[in-house]
Design a protein around this motif. Structure first.
Motif, mmCIF file in Angstrom:
data_model
loop_
_atom_site.group_PDB
_atom_site.id
_atom_site.type_symbol
_atom_site.label_atom_id
_atom_site.label_comp_id
_atom_site.label_asym_id
_atom_site.label_seq_id
_atom_site.Cartn_x
_atom_site.Cartn_y
_atom_site.Cartn_z
ATOM 1 N N SER A 63 0.831 -1.210 0.000
ATOM 2 C CA SER A 63 0.000 0.000 0.000
ATOM 3 C C SER A 63 0.861 1.254 0.000
ATOM 4 C CB SER A 63 -0.927 -0.008 1.223
ATOM 5 O OG SER A 63 -1.831 -1.082 1.164
ATOM 6 N N ILE A 97 -2.686 4.673 6.431
ATOM 7 C CA ILE A 97 -3.053 3.260 6.522
ATOM 8 C C ILE A 97 -4.015 3.104 7.698
ATOM 9 C CG2 ILE A 97 -2.260 0.897 6.915
ATOM 10 C CD1 ILE A 97 -1.310 1.967 4.277
ATOM 11 N N ASP A 104 -5.944 1.950 2.414
ATOM 12 C CA ASP A 104 -5.010 3.046 2.161
ATOM 13 C C ASP A 104 -5.748 4.197 1.483
ATOM 14 O OD1 ASP A 104 -5.036 2.820 -0.736
ATOM 15 O OD2 ASP A 104 -3.757 1.061 -0.542
ATOM 16 N N SER A 158 -11.833 -1.639 -4.236
ATOM 17 C CA SER A 158 -11.197 -0.359 -4.536
ATOM 18 C C SER A 158 -12.087 0.488 -5.427
ATOM 19 C CB SER A 158 -9.846 -0.590 -5.225
ATOM 20 O OG SER A 158 -9.189 0.625 -5.485
ATOM 21 N N THR A 177 -7.634 1.877 -1.742
ATOM 22 C CA THR A 177 -7.843 0.434 -1.870
ATOM 23 C C THR A 177 -7.921 -0.201 -0.490
ATOM 24 O OG1 THR A 177 -6.634 0.379 -3.963
ATOM 25 C CG2 THR A 177 -6.891 -1.716 -2.806
#
Length: 363
Positions: free
Chosen positions: A264, A275, A292, A345, A351
């Protein structure tokens, strides 16, 4: 109707039908000879009657036995001929020749079994071709990802040998690049070796009870410095009052989370990288979501995200570093845990990588 019943009825028919035919023939001939044409039951009329009756009986026997034999043999030999033809076609490599049957007898069951075998062979052939294609693609990807840093190493070594690195600073920079490229090759070989071991189930797993809340708290604390160095932050979103006990291998679980977070961070294109880890307690499993704030992935690429060396676009290539096997290894490990791994995503919205782990069963 089963073949056994068909044969029994055929044998009964060969006895009953001629008798019925004989009686009908007797009545018809008797009526014609002795009523319609005023014949007498003696002399030449009687001899002719007996002769015709005998000929009629022979004809009736021949016709009934012929018809019954044809019907029974056709009902058995026809599907057998189809099965024989199908076997020859399959032997010649034609796995599209279907032998489906609507019969409800033993030959129908045999046809269905043969059809199931044909479908299995076809699926095995498709799997073999896919495996061969994947093997070729994997070999090509490995060759490319090894050749790229190796070419760079050779180029910088030649630069040193030719005296291009003619200052200590330039020499140090060349050596740093060589070391980094060699380190990338080492990481690729290590991940490839690990991936191949997972592929043949040669990696031992030591399952234990793990509290995911404590696990992620400690993990995020450990990698906070590295994440900040990459220009990002990480946060855990879960209730400390909820139980998140699972059965898992602690070392392999660390590898899963590390691979996802590294992947990520590598592809987030924003100045502030974020994150977020979410834990969802469900009936018999815990769902882990690692989100992320990157640019997201197009929907057509999501089903292939966990395949080895798969790149979704030109920006996701070996120039970004890594082996290209991170998420493929994640899926292998989660599969060994009896869980699932997938991705969701939206382009421009980031995503989310999900994976599930079975709950620890209380004893």
């Amino acid at each position: 109707m089963s073949i056994k019943k068909r044969l029994v009825l055929s044998n009964i028919g060969m006895i009953v039908l001629p008798i019925v035919g004989f009686l009908i023939l007797e009545m018809i001939l008797g009526y014609l000879f002795f009523v319609a044409f005023n014949g007498t039951p003696r002399g030449s009329d009687l001899e002719l009657f007996i002769g015709l009756r005998m000929a009629g009986m022979i004809i009736i026997l021949a016709v009934i036995n012929g018809l019954l034999t044809y019907y029974v043999s056709r009902s058995i030999l026809s599907p057998l001929n189809n099965l024989s033809l199908a076997a020859k076609r399959i032997r010649e490599g034609d796995l599209n020749y279907s032998v489906k049957s609507k019969r409800n007898d033993e030959l129908g069951e045999l046809s269905e079994t043969f059809e199931a075998m044909r479908i299995s062979l076809k699926e095995a052939e498709v799997a073999r071709r896919n495996y061969e294609q994947n093997r070729q693609e994997l070999t090509a990807s490995i060759s490319h990802d090894l050749a790229t840093p190796l070419t760079s190493i050779k180029g910088y070594v030649n630069g040193i040998q030719d005296g291009i690195a003619n200052t200590p600073e330039k020499l140090e920079r060349y050596l740093d690049i060589i070391y980094k490229k060699a380190d990338d090759m080492d990481a690729l070989i290590h991940d490839l070796f690990l991936y191949s071991k997972f592929d043949v189930s040669q990696v031992p797993f030591d399952f234990e009870k793990i509290d995911l809340y404590a696990f992620f708290q400690n993990f995020i604390e450990e990698i906070t410095f590295d994440i900040k160095e990459a220009g990002g932050s990480a946060a855990l979103h879960a209730s400390p009052d909820t139980s998140y006990l699972v059965e898992a291998d602690r070392e392999q679980l660390r590898r899963v989370v590390k691979n996802i977070i590294q992947n990520s961070l590598k592809y987030i294109d924003k100045p502030q990288k974020e994150i977020h880890v979410y834990l969802d307690n469900r009936e018999d499993e815990i769902v882990v979501r690692i989100q992320d704030n990157g640019s997201g992935i197009a929907p057509e690429h999501l089903p292939y995200l966990f395949e080895s060396f798969y790149r979704t676009d030109t920006s996701r290539n070996s120039s970004t570093g890594g082996s290209g096997l991170g998420l493929a290894i994640v899926k292998k490990i989660i599969d060994q845990h009896g869980g699932k791994a997938w991705a969701e995503s939206e382009t421009g919205q980031g995503t989310s990588i999900y994976f599930t782990l079975k709950k620890k069963v209380s004893k």
